[in-house]
Scaffold this motif. Sequence first.
Motif, PDB file in Angstrom:
ATOM      1  N   UNK A 137      -2.748   7.423   3.550  1.00 31.69           N
ATOM      2  CA  UNK A 137      -4.047   6.823   3.235  1.00 31.69           C
ATOM      3  C   UNK A 137      -4.223   5.459   3.875  1.00 31.69           C
ATOM      4  N   UNK A 138      -3.244   5.034   4.658  1.00 35.09           N
ATOM      5  CA  UNK A 138      -3.389   3.748   5.324  1.00 35.09           C
ATOM      6  C   UNK A 138      -4.491   3.818   6.378  1.00 35.09           C
ATOM      7  N   UNK A 139      -5.223   2.722   6.513  1.00 32.74           N
ATOM      8  CA  UNK A 139      -6.269   2.682   7.532  1.00 32.74           C
ATOM      9  C   UNK A 139      -5.640   2.853   8.907  1.00 32.74           C
ATOM     10  N   UNK A 140      -6.203   3.696   9.773  1.00 35.43           N
ATOM     11  CA  UNK A 140      -5.623   3.861  11.114  1.00 35.43           C
ATOM     12  C   UNK A 140      -5.724   2.568  11.919  1.00 35.43           C
ATOM     13  N   UNK A 152      -7.591  -0.835 -13.752  1.00 34.17           N
ATOM     14  CA  UNK A 152      -8.810  -1.238 -13.057  1.00 34.17           C
ATOM     15  C   UNK A 152      -8.793  -0.683 -11.639  1.00 34.17           C
ATOM     16  N   UNK A 153      -9.970  -0.270 -11.176  1.00 38.29           N
ATOM     17  CA  UNK A 153     -10.108   0.167  -9.797  1.00 38.29           C
ATOM     18  C   UNK A 153     -10.215  -1.059  -8.892  1.00 38.29           C
ATOM     19  N   UNK A 154      -9.785  -0.883  -7.648  1.00 38.84           N
ATOM     20  CA  UNK A 154      -9.746  -2.004  -6.715  1.00 38.84           C
ATOM     21  C   UNK A 154     -11.113  -2.664  -6.555  1.00 38.84           C
ATOM     22  N   UNK A 155     -12.143  -1.849  -6.308  1.00 42.37           N
ATOM     23  CA  UNK A 155     -13.457  -2.427  -6.035  1.00 42.37           C
ATOM     24  C   UNK A 155     -14.098  -3.002  -7.298  1.00 42.37           C
ATOM     25  N   UNK A 156     -13.777  -2.439  -8.452  1.00 40.27           N
ATOM     26  CA  UNK A 156     -14.258  -3.023  -9.708  1.00 40.27           C
ATOM     27  C   UNK A 156     -13.675  -4.422  -9.885  1.00 40.27           C
ATOM     28  N   UNK A 203       1.055  -3.164   8.174  1.00 42.77           N
ATOM     29  CA  UNK A 203       1.704  -1.863   8.260  1.00 42.77           C
ATOM     30  C   UNK A 203       1.618  -1.096   6.945  1.00 42.77           C
ATOM     31  N   UNK A 204       1.633  -1.814   5.817  1.00 43.07           N
ATOM     32  CA  UNK A 204       1.736  -1.152   4.518  1.00 43.07           C
ATOM     33  C   UNK A 204       0.400  -0.990   3.777  1.00 43.07           C
ATOM     34  N   UNK A 205      -0.601  -1.772   4.100  1.00 41.41           N
ATOM     35  CA  UNK A 205      -1.856  -1.741   3.326  1.00 41.41           C
ATOM     36  C   UNK A 205      -2.643  -0.470   3.607  1.00 41.41           C
ATOM     37  N   UNK A 206      -3.421  -0.049   2.624  1.00 36.15           N
ATOM     38  CA  UNK A 206      -4.167   1.209   2.729  1.00 36.15           C
ATOM     39  C   UNK A 206      -5.496   1.093   2.000  1.00 36.15           C
ATOM     40  N   UNK A 207      -6.342   2.128   2.204  1.00 40.49           N
ATOM     41  CA  UNK A 207      -7.609   2.219   1.476  1.00 40.49           C
ATOM     42  C   UNK A 207      -7.328   2.699   0.058  1.00 40.49           C
ATOM     43  N   UNK A 208      -7.860   2.033  -0.940  1.00 36.45           N
ATOM     44  CA  UNK A 208      -7.783   2.512  -2.325  1.00 36.45           C
ATOM     45  C   UNK A 208      -6.370   2.836  -2.755  1.00 36.45           C
ATOM     46  N   UNK A 209      -6.249   3.748  -3.707  1.00 34.30           N
ATOM     47  CA  UNK A 209      -4.947   4.166  -4.186  1.00 34.30           C
ATOM     48  C   UNK A 209      -4.637   3.648  -5.572  1.00 34.30           C
ATOM     49  N   UNK A 210      -3.382   3.851  -5.986  1.00 40.31           N
ATOM     50  CA  UNK A 210      -2.999   3.525  -7.349  1.00 40.31           C
ATOM     51  C   UNK A 210      -2.188   2.239  -7.446  1.00 40.31           C
ATOM     52  N   UNK A 211      -2.175   1.434  -6.382  1.00 44.84           N
ATOM     53  CA  UNK A 211      -1.394   0.203  -6.390  1.00 44.84           C
ATOM     54  C   UNK A 211      -1.992  -0.872  -7.273  1.00 44.84           C
ATOM     55  N   UNK A 212      -1.170  -1.866  -7.607  1.00 44.93           N
ATOM     56  CA  UNK A 212      -1.611  -2.950  -8.485  1.00 44.93           C
ATOM     57  C   UNK A 212      -1.896  -4.238  -7.721  1.00 44.93           C
ATOM     58  N   UNK A 259      -1.952  -1.886  -1.742  1.00 44.69           N
ATOM     59  CA  UNK A 259      -0.658  -1.293  -1.406  1.00 44.69           C
ATOM     60  C   UNK A 259      -0.400  -0.153  -2.383  1.00 44.69           C
ATOM     61  N   UNK A 260       0.075   0.973  -1.882  1.00 45.82           N
ATOM     62  CA  UNK A 260       0.421   2.086  -2.762  1.00 45.82           C
ATOM     63  C   UNK A 260       1.540   1.667  -3.711  1.00 45.82           C
ATOM     64  N   UNK A 261       1.551   2.268  -4.897  1.00 45.01           N
ATOM     65  CA  UNK A 261       2.576   1.960  -5.892  1.00 45.01           C
ATOM     66  C   UNK A 261       3.971   2.157  -5.287  1.00 45.01           C
ATOM     67  N   UNK A 262       4.777   1.080  -5.313  1.00 40.19           N
ATOM     68  CA  UNK A 262       6.126   1.141  -4.769  1.00 40.19           C
ATOM     69  C   UNK A 262       6.210   0.882  -3.281  1.00 40.19           C
TER      70      UNK A 262
END
Length: 674
Positions: A537-540, A597-601, A632-641, A659-662
């Motif tokens: 799910x990381x941005x290309x 909480x959702x990222x965009x919220x 390298x690690x950041x992505x769109x949305x997901x379950x990260x905190x 960042x994805x969880x973990x």
Amino acid sequence: MLSKTLSFNRGIFIQDLRSVGWVGIAYFLCLLFALPLQLLMAYTRDGHEHPFFTRPVTSLFEVSIEFQVFLMFLMPVLLSIFIFRYIQVKSSSDFVHSLPLKRESLFNQHVLLGIVILFVPIFLTGLLAWALGSVLPAEELLSFSSVFSWMAVTLLLNVFVFLAGVFVAMLTGMSVLQGALIYIMLIFPTGITVLFLMNVEFFLFGFAGEYYLMQNIERILPFVRIVEVIHTPLTVREIFAYLLFIIFFYVTSLFVYKNRSVESATQAIAFKSLRPVFKYGVTVCSMLVGGLYFGAMQNQQLGWIIFGYIAGSIIGYFIAEMILEKTWRVFAKWKGYAIYTVAIILVAFIMQFDILGYEKKVPDLANVHQVYMSEGIYPLLDELKVEEQGESNNSRRDKELDIRQSYSYKEEENIKNIRRLHEQIVHDQAMIENYSGDTGFVVFGYDLDSDKTLVRQYRIPMKVYDEFYKPIYQSKEHRRNQNPVITIDDLSELDRISLHTNLGKRVVLTDPQDMKEFHQVLTSEIEAETYADMNDRREPWAYIEYLWANEKRINTVWKKSYDEMDRWLEQKGLRDQARVTPKDISHAIVFKMEEDMEMYDYIHKYELEENIKMQQNGLKIEGPEQLEEALQRSQWGGDGRYIIGYYYHQHSYPDFYTFAEGKEPKFVKEYFEK
């Protein structure tokens, strides 16, 4: 007594002309403004440069189409209301029906006059438009065939709407209600179908309501269909259908008029036998609207759907009663609603048993010769359309300028694995219906030996089914379907390959050797992708486009997992031009989100773009090594905190990712846990 046998009455004709002649005059003036005047204005303002005269415009419907459609569905309705106004006013109805005239003759005279009033403005406007053809440089647009086609279609739709209005006039004794019921009747077939299909989705596991809604159902709506005439002329079948409806409305209206009671004037529904139909029809529609609204707004929670059904049906039932009784004092008439409630509960009870076995149906492997699988209904519909035209995916790709992904599977092993996934979803129905975590859609479409297509759509917890998806995604057929670029063998006609980012950075390859090497690298990256890489799910890093001299193109992406491509571009000295690097970033700030909480919220709640205090509490990153690791690690949305905002040199507002969880960088976790 001679007047009893005459089919034409001069007095009635003159009276009708005084009552509704203004509709014809108004229609003519409006058409004059919509067509001839618009063409003259366009020519005097822009001359030969106006699109009407520079591009191949062949249909007069392209001129003020919105206004033309508005007139088509306004003027005939007004005409039908006013020409039969007398049957809805008791004194007028008593007087006219006391005359020595047969009802059939009276009806035919009104209908004939109405059609003439609609025909004359259309004919005169067409004549003027044809005459303009000798003055304006639009020979094709204003040719005889073009003008005649416009006149014929416009008259057909006008007569259709007019006789639909006449039909409704025979069933009601109130002019205001007649106007409303005409439009309701025109949209009712589509409206009730949409409501029914969308509500069935709530209760029938796997039902793909959207699939049936997209089967050109919108073309049933005359409002929509006439707008499409610009690009898609009416077919012979459609013309025949409209003519059949015209005949039906005429014959039925005449029959009803001959049997209509004079006392029905001022009554909402003229016939007692139709009043329950009206009452319970309104109740059902209102109930479906209520259930659909609350179901959509409350994430398909059963309690809210039932509440919507109850509230909607109560409102619809008593509003219908008020219309029929012409008073608001109807709340004591609850027995009819009680009977309706029992009937609906019985229907719902029967549906729970799935008598036809719809929910458990998975086709036998021996009966399937092709299967479609995607995350949405639109790719499936596109594939089915191609199959209906008798084309293979390869032949389609040869013809199309924009080569797209495919979602059809013909290899036996893939069909077997997809069917196995489907069977497991059916088996897990109870779990899926009670699941409250992240979900995604999956759509199955089976081409059966019987030339039928079985379609199912589910909302499932995607991660639960990774072991079922994995063998499908890692197959060669899936890689080719989702990455048509790897099917390209001949690059001799390729004009260029471009890479571009959302920041506006761009690299263009035109050297044949460079393009060949790049294509080999990209192909090897795609063929080596793991299941985890495919679901990355990381941005290309960048978006890739292959462009041929004939404008044919293929679009794909440079994923962050494509390390070999990164190295190849670095060797060519193009990497920093092709993707975002730490050099493009002023700094980045990492925030820790509140739980649940959702990222965009979270971003909107705390206005992270401009909230200086929040920015000061976050982790500020400026070092190139840490910025590169974050990229390298950041992505769109997901379950990260953790949320990271990148502040670029060229832009005043940041881009936010998570960042994805973990998967968050070690230095981020250490900072917020200290």
